[in-house]
Design a protein around this motif. Structure first.
Motif, PDB file in Angstrom:
ATOM      1  N   TYR A  53      43.086  78.100  58.182  1.00  0.00           N
ATOM      2  CA  TYR A  53      42.033  77.083  58.231  1.00  0.00           C
ATOM      3  C   TYR A  53      41.423  76.870  56.844  1.00  0.00           C
ATOM      4  O   TYR A  53      41.112  75.739  56.460  1.00  0.00           O
ATOM      5  N   ILE A  54      41.256  77.956  56.093  1.00  0.00           N
ATOM      6  CA  ILE A  54      40.683  77.848  54.752  1.00  0.00           C
ATOM      7  C   ILE A  54      41.621  77.069  53.839  1.00  0.00           C
ATOM      8  O   ILE A  54      41.184  76.188  53.089  1.00  0.00           O
ATOM      9  N   ARG A  55      42.926  77.339  53.927  1.00  0.00           N
ATOM     10  CA  ARG A  55      43.901  76.571  53.117  1.00  0.00           C
ATOM     11  C   ARG A  55      43.855  75.090  53.484  1.00  0.00           C
ATOM     12  O   ARG A  55      43.886  74.223  52.618  1.00  0.00           O
ATOM     13  N   GLU A  56      43.803  74.818  54.773  1.00  0.00           N
ATOM     14  CA  GLU A  56      43.731  73.413  55.205  1.00  0.00           C
ATOM     15  C   GLU A  56      42.453  72.754  54.705  1.00  0.00           C
ATOM     16  O   GLU A  56      42.464  71.603  54.274  1.00  0.00           O
ATOM     17  N   ALA A  57      41.350  73.476  54.734  1.00  0.00           N
ATOM     18  CA  ALA A  57      40.080  72.937  54.238  1.00  0.00           C
ATOM     19  C   ALA A  57      40.177  72.625  52.747  1.00  0.00           C
ATOM     20  O   ALA A  57      39.649  71.611  52.289  1.00  0.00           O
ATOM     21  N   GLU A  58      40.837  73.483  51.997  1.00  0.00           N
ATOM     22  CA  GLU A  58      41.018  73.230  50.565  1.00  0.00           C
ATOM     23  C   GLU A  58      41.822  71.958  50.338  1.00  0.00           C
ATOM     24  O   GLU A  58      41.541  71.188  49.431  1.00  0.00           O
ATOM     25  N   ASN A  59      42.811  71.712  51.184  1.00  0.00           N
ATOM     26  CA  ASN A  59      43.615  70.484  51.069  1.00  0.00           C
ATOM     27  C   ASN A  59      42.810  69.242  51.431  1.00  0.00           C
ATOM     28  O   ASN A  59      43.041  68.170  50.893  1.00  0.00           O
ATOM     29  N   LEU A  60      41.884  69.380  52.362  1.00  0.00           N
ATOM     30  CA  LEU A  60      41.120  68.229  52.855  1.00  0.00           C
ATOM     31  C   LEU A  60      39.810  67.989  52.117  1.00  0.00           C
ATOM     32  O   LEU A  60      39.222  66.922  52.233  1.00  0.00           O
ATOM     33  N   SER A  61      39.317  68.982  51.391  1.00  0.00           N
ATOM     34  CA  SER A  61      37.943  68.925  50.888  1.00  0.00           C
ATOM     35  C   SER A  61      37.683  67.802  49.886  1.00  0.00           C
ATOM     36  O   SER A  61      36.568  67.307  49.810  1.00  0.00           O
ATOM     37  N   VAL A  62      38.686  67.370  49.120  1.00  0.00           N
ATOM     38  CA  VAL A  62      38.471  66.287  48.162  1.00  0.00           C
ATOM     39  C   VAL A  62      38.197  64.998  48.942  1.00  0.00           C
ATOM     40  O   VAL A  62      38.992  64.570  49.758  1.00  0.00           O
TER      41      VAL A  62
END
Length: 109
Positions: A53-62
């Motif tokens: 979930y954290i990796r996915e959040a990093e991909n989506l955060s921008v």
């Protein structure tokens, strides 16, 4: 199609509880919550699950925007109802007077 018809195709599907849960977990990661707290709230047995979930959040955060933004003043101020009954927002946020906590355990802070 009549009203209330369900359309299922490559672009649409029914939202499930798991979809909403995953969204909440991802938003916590985008917001920058402590990873161990996310793991605990999500009930993950393994931290590697939380890391996904954290990796996915990093991909989506921008360009994601602000997850869980403050509520508009219209929702947190004084409410008026047609009956003339007024409810203060301070009443809506009153904590349990015996222990001054929202919850004992569970997924709540």
């Amino acid at each position: 199609m009549g009203s209330g018809a369900v359309i299922r195709d490559a672009q649409r599907k029914n939202i499930t509880f798991h979809d909403l849960r995953a969204t909440g977990i991802t938003w916590m990661a985008v917001r920058g919550d402590d990873p161990l707290r996310i793991k605990q709230r999500a009930g993950h047995k393994s931290f590697s699950t939380t890391e996904g979930y954290i990796r996915e959040a990093e991909n989506l955060s921008v360009g994601f925007g602000k997850p869980f933004p403050s509520l508009p003043a219209e929702l947190t101020g004084i409410f008026g109802f047609d009956s003339g009954f007024m409810v203060s927002s301070s009443l809506l946020s009153t904590r349990n007077s015996t222990n001054q906590e929202w919850s004992k355990g569970g997924s709540n802070p």
